[in-house]
Design a protein around this motif. Structure first.
Motif, PDB file in Angstrom:
ATOM      1  N   UNK A 174      18.002   6.495  11.866  1.00 37.81           N
ATOM      2  CA  UNK A 174      17.246   7.498  11.104  1.00 37.81           C
ATOM      3  C   UNK A 174      16.444   6.816   9.993  1.00 37.81           C
ATOM      4  N   UNK A 175      17.078   5.877   9.322  1.00 35.85           N
ATOM      5  CA  UNK A 175      16.381   5.121   8.281  1.00 35.85           C
ATOM      6  C   UNK A 175      15.183   4.371   8.862  1.00 35.85           C
ATOM      7  N   UNK A 176      15.399   3.689   9.981  1.00 37.98           N
ATOM      8  CA  UNK A 176      14.318   2.913  10.611  1.00 37.98           C
ATOM      9  C   UNK A 176      13.145   3.797  11.013  1.00 37.98           C
ATOM     10  N   UNK A 177      13.446   5.022  11.420  1.00 35.89           N
ATOM     11  CA  UNK A 177      12.396   5.958  11.832  1.00 35.89           C
ATOM     12  C   UNK A 177      11.684   6.603  10.641  1.00 35.89           C
ATOM     13  N   UNK A 178      12.326   6.534   9.484  1.00 36.92           N
ATOM     14  CA  UNK A 178      11.840   7.270   8.312  1.00 36.92           C
ATOM     15  C   UNK A 178      11.170   6.407   7.258  1.00 36.92           C
ATOM     16  N   UNK A 179      11.808   5.293   6.877  1.00 37.61           N
ATOM     17  CA  UNK A 179      11.396   4.629   5.649  1.00 37.61           C
ATOM     18  C   UNK A 179       9.993   4.032   5.698  1.00 37.61           C
ATOM     19  N   UNK A 180       9.553   3.452   6.797  1.00 36.98           N
ATOM     20  CA  UNK A 180       8.163   2.961   6.809  1.00 36.98           C
ATOM     21  C   UNK A 180       7.146   4.073   6.557  1.00 36.98           C
ATOM     22  N   UNK A 181       7.411   5.257   7.075  1.00 37.09           N
ATOM     23  CA  UNK A 181       6.521   6.400   6.829  1.00 37.09           C
ATOM     24  C   UNK A 181       6.534   6.772   5.337  1.00 37.09           C
ATOM     25  N   UNK A 182       7.731   6.800   4.745  1.00 39.69           N
ATOM     26  CA  UNK A 182       7.846   7.142   3.332  1.00 39.69           C
ATOM     27  C   UNK A 182       7.143   6.103   2.461  1.00 39.69           C
ATOM     28  N   UNK A 183       7.308   4.839   2.783  1.00 38.93           N
ATOM     29  CA  UNK A 183       6.679   3.772   2.004  1.00 38.93           C
ATOM     30  C   UNK A 183       5.161   3.927   2.007  1.00 38.93           C
ATOM     31  N   UNK A 184       4.588   4.186   3.177  1.00 41.03           N
ATOM     32  CA  UNK A 184       3.143   4.378   3.269  1.00 41.03           C
ATOM     33  C   UNK A 184       2.701   5.600   2.457  1.00 41.03           C
ATOM     34  N   UNK A 185       3.482   6.667   2.539  1.00 39.92           N
ATOM     35  CA  UNK A 185       3.159   7.898   1.803  1.00 39.92           C
ATOM     36  C   UNK A 185       3.211   7.644   0.293  1.00 39.92           C
ATOM     37  N   UNK A 186       4.258   6.975  -0.174  1.00 42.35           N
ATOM     38  CA  UNK A 186       4.416   6.714  -1.608  1.00 42.35           C
ATOM     39  C   UNK A 186       3.295   5.824  -2.133  1.00 42.35           C
ATOM     40  N   UNK A 187       2.902   4.825  -1.361  1.00 44.70           N
ATOM     41  CA  UNK A 187       1.793   3.950  -1.782  1.00 44.70           C
ATOM     42  C   UNK A 187       0.509   4.755  -1.920  1.00 44.70           C
ATOM     43  N   UNK A 188       0.280   5.665  -0.985  1.00 41.13           N
ATOM     44  CA  UNK A 188      -0.911   6.503  -1.040  1.00 41.13           C
ATOM     45  C   UNK A 188      -0.928   7.394  -2.270  1.00 41.13           C
ATOM     46  N   UNK A 189       0.210   8.017  -2.576  1.00 39.64           N
ATOM     47  CA  UNK A 189       0.306   8.877  -3.759  1.00 39.64           C
ATOM     48  C   UNK A 189       0.102   8.059  -5.024  1.00 39.64           C
ATOM     49  N   UNK A 190       0.713   6.885  -5.100  1.00 44.12           N
ATOM     50  CA  UNK A 190       0.587   6.029  -6.285  1.00 44.12           C
ATOM     51  C   UNK A 190      -0.864   5.618  -6.499  1.00 44.12           C
ATOM     52  N   UNK A 191      -1.552   5.283  -5.423  1.00 44.37           N
ATOM     53  CA  UNK A 191      -2.965   4.897  -5.532  1.00 44.37           C
ATOM     54  C   UNK A 191      -3.787   6.050  -6.105  1.00 44.37           C
ATOM     55  N   UNK A 192      -3.554   7.251  -5.616  1.00 42.35           N
ATOM     56  CA  UNK A 192      -4.282   8.427  -6.122  1.00 42.35           C
ATOM     57  C   UNK A 192      -3.981   8.649  -7.607  1.00 42.35           C
ATOM     58  N   UNK A 193      -2.726   8.503  -7.993  1.00 36.66           N
ATOM     59  CA  UNK A 193      -2.355   8.709  -9.395  1.00 36.66           C
ATOM     60  C   UNK A 193      -3.026   7.690 -10.298  1.00 36.66           C
ATOM     61  N   UNK A 194      -3.086   6.439  -9.844  1.00 41.68           N
ATOM     62  CA  UNK A 194      -3.694   5.402 -10.665  1.00 41.68           C
ATOM     63  C   UNK A 194      -5.209   5.560 -10.754  1.00 41.68           C
ATOM     64  N   UNK A 195      -5.822   6.130  -9.739  1.00 43.53           N
ATOM     65  CA  UNK A 195      -7.258   6.402  -9.796  1.00 43.53           C
ATOM     66  C   UNK A 195      -7.583   7.475 -10.839  1.00 43.53           C
ATOM     67  N   UNK A 196      -6.594   8.338 -11.126  1.00 46.03           N
ATOM     68  CA  UNK A 196      -6.789   9.386 -12.126  1.00 46.03           C
ATOM     69  C   UNK A 196      -6.739   8.847 -13.555  1.00 46.03           C
ATOM     70  N   UNK A 197      -6.161   7.654 -13.722  1.00 51.26           N
ATOM     71  CA  UNK A 197      -5.989   7.093 -15.071  1.00 51.26           C
ATOM     72  C   UNK A 197      -7.308   6.580 -15.632  1.00 51.26           C
TER      73      UNK A 197
END
Length: 197
Positions: A174-197
């Motif tokens: 379950x972890x193997x199927x999940x975490x790479x997707x979460x990592x990509x999602x979190x990086x995308x959100x972080x990039x958007x947040x930093x663009x707002x700064x």
């Protein structure tokens, strides 16, 4: 809680602080923090929302749901930290140790923003090096028992850790199927947040 995953999915010091604070503050208080800490709070919420909707997490919850019903998600969170801590494709052992020490250092450097109950927990977290020791079965056993002890409507002797051990291979998948997707999602959100700064 899955403290290690949230700390790993933080891309600035402020985000580390915000990710940890999210579970300790009232929603209306979030805007009283500096922007980078607010970003961490936002990122934490985005991670939780994404996690709750992922099919692999729904699958993992089936392992614990017969024992703990609606608390299954909390035990899946703890389990995922075990697999994050053992994921050498993310960090070597030395890098995981350095990551843990950095997180404690960042949190201690931002003591002015931490509520008292979190400060008390941080002392224990650092003393026993929770973040690094999630990789060990005994570290996860401690965390599972901690969740049981805090849960109002659960018996403290429910064999959740035994269920974790028995289903470890399935949880790993379950972890193997999940975490790479979460990592990509979190990086995308972080990039958007930093663009707002």
């Amino acid at each position: 809680m899955n403290y290690l995953a949230h700390s790993f999915l933080s891309f600035t010091d402020g985000q580390i602080v915000g990710q940890f604070l999210e579970d300790f503050i009232r929603n209306r208080d979030r805007f009283s923090f500096p922007k980078d800490i607010q970003d961490g709070i936002t990122l934490h919420r985005a991670i939780d929302t994404y996690t709750d909707s992922h099919p692999a997490i729904h699958e993992a919850k089936k392992i614990f749901a017969p024992l703990v019903r609606l608390y299954a998600g909390a035990f899946v969170d703890v389990s995922m930290d075990h697999f994050v801590a053992r994921d050498l494709s993310l960090h070597s052992l030395a890098e995981w140790k350095a990551h843990s020490l950095k997180v404690y250092s960042v949190l201690n450097a931002h003591q002015q923003w931490l509520p008292e109950n979190f400060k008390k927990m941080l002392v224990k977290m650092e003393q026993d090096d929770w973040l690094y020791n999630y990789r060990e079965d005994w570290g996860i056993k401690f965390s599972i028992q901690n969740v049981l002890n805090k849960a109002k409507y659960l018996d403290k002797d429910i064999p959740v850790f035994e269920a974790f051990l028995k289903n470890k291979d399935h949880l790993q998948q379950c972890y193997d199927d999940f975490f790479p997707d979460l990592l990509a999602h979190a990086k995308g959100i972080s990039t958007l947040l930093q663009l707002e700064n």
